[in-house]
Write an enzyme that holds these catalytic residues in place. Sequence first.
Site, PDB file in Angstrom:
ATOM      1  CG  ASP A  55     -13.971   0.675   9.256  1.00 12.09           C
ATOM      2  OD1 ASP A  55     -14.832  -0.097   8.800  1.00 12.09           O
ATOM      3  OD2 ASP A  55     -12.829   0.774   8.789  1.00 12.09           O
ATOM      4  CE1 TYR A  90      -2.232  -2.139   4.220  1.00 16.21           C
ATOM      5  CE2 TYR A  90      -4.005  -3.527   5.035  1.00 16.21           C
ATOM      6  CZ  TYR A  90      -3.570  -2.479   4.254  1.00 16.21           C
ATOM      7  OH  TYR A  90      -4.478  -1.762   3.514  1.00 16.21           O
ATOM      8  CD1 TRP A 113      -6.267  -0.377  -0.593  1.00 16.74           C
ATOM      9  CD2 TRP A 113      -6.120  -2.298   0.531  1.00 16.74           C
ATOM     10  NE1 TRP A 113      -7.464  -1.034  -0.733  1.00 16.74           N
ATOM     11  CE2 TRP A 113      -7.410  -2.226  -0.055  1.00 16.74           C
ATOM     12  CE3 TRP A 113      -5.804  -3.423   1.299  1.00 16.74           C
ATOM     13  CZ2 TRP A 113      -8.366  -3.231   0.095  1.00 16.74           C
ATOM     14  CZ3 TRP A 113      -6.760  -4.431   1.455  1.00 16.74           C
ATOM     15  CH2 TRP A 113      -8.021  -4.320   0.852  1.00 16.74           C
ATOM     16  NE  ARG A 129     -12.577  -1.825  11.107  1.00 17.25           N
ATOM     17  CZ  ARG A 129     -11.808  -1.993  10.030  1.00 17.25           C
ATOM     18  NH1 ARG A 129     -10.529  -1.583  10.028  1.00 17.25           N
ATOM     19  NH2 ARG A 129     -12.310  -2.523   8.941  1.00 17.25           N
ATOM     20  CG  ASP A 171     -11.408   0.628   2.214  1.00 23.09           C
ATOM     21  OD1 ASP A 171     -12.117   1.625   2.447  1.00 23.09           O
ATOM     22  OD2 ASP A 171     -11.006  -0.133   3.111  1.00 23.09           O
ATOM     23  CD  GLU A 172     -11.625  -4.264   2.578  1.00 21.62           C
ATOM     24  OE1 GLU A 172     -10.882  -5.250   2.528  1.00 21.62           O
ATOM     25  OE2 GLU A 172     -11.902  -3.678   3.645  1.00 21.62           O
ATOM     26  CG  HIS A 214     -14.883  -0.106   5.501  1.00 19.97           C
ATOM     27  ND1 HIS A 214     -14.610  -1.145   6.357  1.00 19.97           N
ATOM     28  CD2 HIS A 214     -14.255  -0.391   4.341  1.00 19.97           C
ATOM     29  CE1 HIS A 214     -13.837  -2.026   5.733  1.00 19.97           C
ATOM     30  NE2 HIS A 214     -13.611  -1.604   4.510  1.00 19.97           N
ATOM     31  CG  ASP A 264      -3.260  -5.622  10.207  1.00 23.81           C
ATOM     32  OD1 ASP A 264      -2.385  -5.273   9.391  1.00 23.81           O
ATOM     33  OD2 ASP A 264      -4.414  -5.948   9.869  1.00 23.81           O
TER      34      ASP A 264
HETATM   35  C1  ACM Z   1      -7.880  -1.656   3.475  1.00 28.93           C
HETATM   36  O1  ACM Z   1      -7.026  -2.343   4.032  1.00 28.93           O
HETATM   37  N1  ACM Z   1      -9.112  -2.107   3.357  1.00 28.93           N
HETATM   38  C2  ACM Z   1      -7.578  -0.352   2.941  1.00 28.93           C
END
Ligand code: ACM
Length: 543
Positions: free
Chosen positions: A179, A408, A383, A150, A316-317, A250, A410
């Site tokens: 990503d 996390y 996660w 990112r 993920d996602e 991603h 962030d």
């Molecule tokens: C994640 O935070 N998408 C692994």
Amino acid sequence: MTSPTELIPAPGAIEGPMRRAVPLTPGTTLWAGPGTETTERWLRSTLGAALGLPLRPGPDDAPDSLRLRIDGTLAPEAYRLAAVADRGVEITGGSAAGVFWGAQTLRQLLGPDAFRAAPVRQGGTREIPHQIIEDAPRFRWRGLMLDVARHFMPKDGVLRYLDLMAAHKLNVLHFHLTDDQGWRIEIKRYPRLTEVGSWRARTKFGHRASPLWDDRPHGGYYTHDDIREIVAYAAERHIDVVPEIDVPGHSQAAIAAYPELGNCDVVDTASLTVWDTWGINPNVLAPTDNTLRFYEGVFEEVLELFPSRFVHVGGDECPKDQWRRSPAAQARVEELGLAGEDELQSWFIGHFDDWLSARGRRLIGWDEILEGGLAKGAAVSSWRGYQGGIAAARAGHDVVMCPEQQVYLDHRQDAGADEPVPIGYVRTLEDVYRFEPVPPELTPEEAGHVLGTQANVWTEVMENQQRVDYQVFPRLAAFAEVAWSSLPAPAVRDFADFERRMTAHYRRLDALGVAYRPPAGPLPWQRRPGVLGRPIDGAPPLR
Ligand code: ACM
């Protein structure tokens, strides 16, 4: 002189300290027993350089000496540090790593000047109190995940983070290299991954709901030589670097570089660019043989560069909408006899699970990879909370606990209005200190599958090293104690004592030049007034 009770992470047992002192002087010699060379080099290049102590080679019986040895009867990462008046300092480790962690403790005992890049005064004598410390980590995976996709972190910044990890006895760098917003590792057979995929034209500034843009191009990547240097630098500090190449979601940066990797029968993938904003991206990899062969080529180069047993494949996602609409993906579902497009995800991951296993590596992925079943050796980064980790451990898979609700980094660390670009949950230093990686639901046998824990640093709102420092520290110090020390149950952890020790630790972080969040809140230059970082009212906390 520092009291040993100022150590972070807290050690297992301390005998002493006594009033007698053990000096380290420019005349103090260093004897490094077989196998302790990494610590020998680190002591001269880092500790000696900071304090103006040459630590010249000497015999193993000099009274004023620093001695390093391995004793295989200790647990692998355990160490014993004996600072004995008239006998100098001896660090004994169960392995080379144990000796190295003992040296990190010695550095803290020597006071904040030991954390400087260069001496503030020449060759001054230092003293530590007579004491014996016996210590060993609770977990063997004590990790930090760094998202360099990112926002790119240039190589020197990564090396600096490896030093910061070592100072906190952390031993796994989970390196999030790819990503939607950037591809950060040179792959020689696919040059467009970095020619195209490593730069984006502009960047959303703040949360994705923010109206602000940074209109400067952003990018960068690591060459093979950069990666070799990072991996070697980490190995010198007994840190494993676990690379992450995220599939099948991603992946927009990769698709922007090689449009045939995307679902080109339903999207004009040739018009995609490296993504400039944040969130979950619909442009995922096409489930084709071409994609599998392409990523096998990527992983072949990754395996050459990273000796780590574990290789992270993301997972993920991954929104399934394009697969639902794509005739090619639906044909694949049919051909593979799958129940639907959801199963394409586990087919994807299963392919790389087999592929990595056949090469002597172990796959690790985010907890979504559990959906659809996993091969025996695969491990899970839990996660979305503890649940994925619990399910994985019960199914006999190893787990790294990194629930977003707790670790996390962030996420904002205070509820106050001054937090720069505040996103996610409020997770204070105390919250992190009270994080427990092993949920009580697990039996002792299941708990044995918890390899350890890691803190995750997603960098959407961290555009430079100072912002990363601010989010990571001081919370990484609390996290390090959770990962290393055998702390009591969260509710009865002595946070007041941790805070007291943090007073000394802030001086160490100052000497290291870490732009941490001060206990009283951000300094004026750390604030980001006017940047939308907050979640939208009523929405779940967003990153
Ligand atoms: C994640 O935070 N998408 C692994």
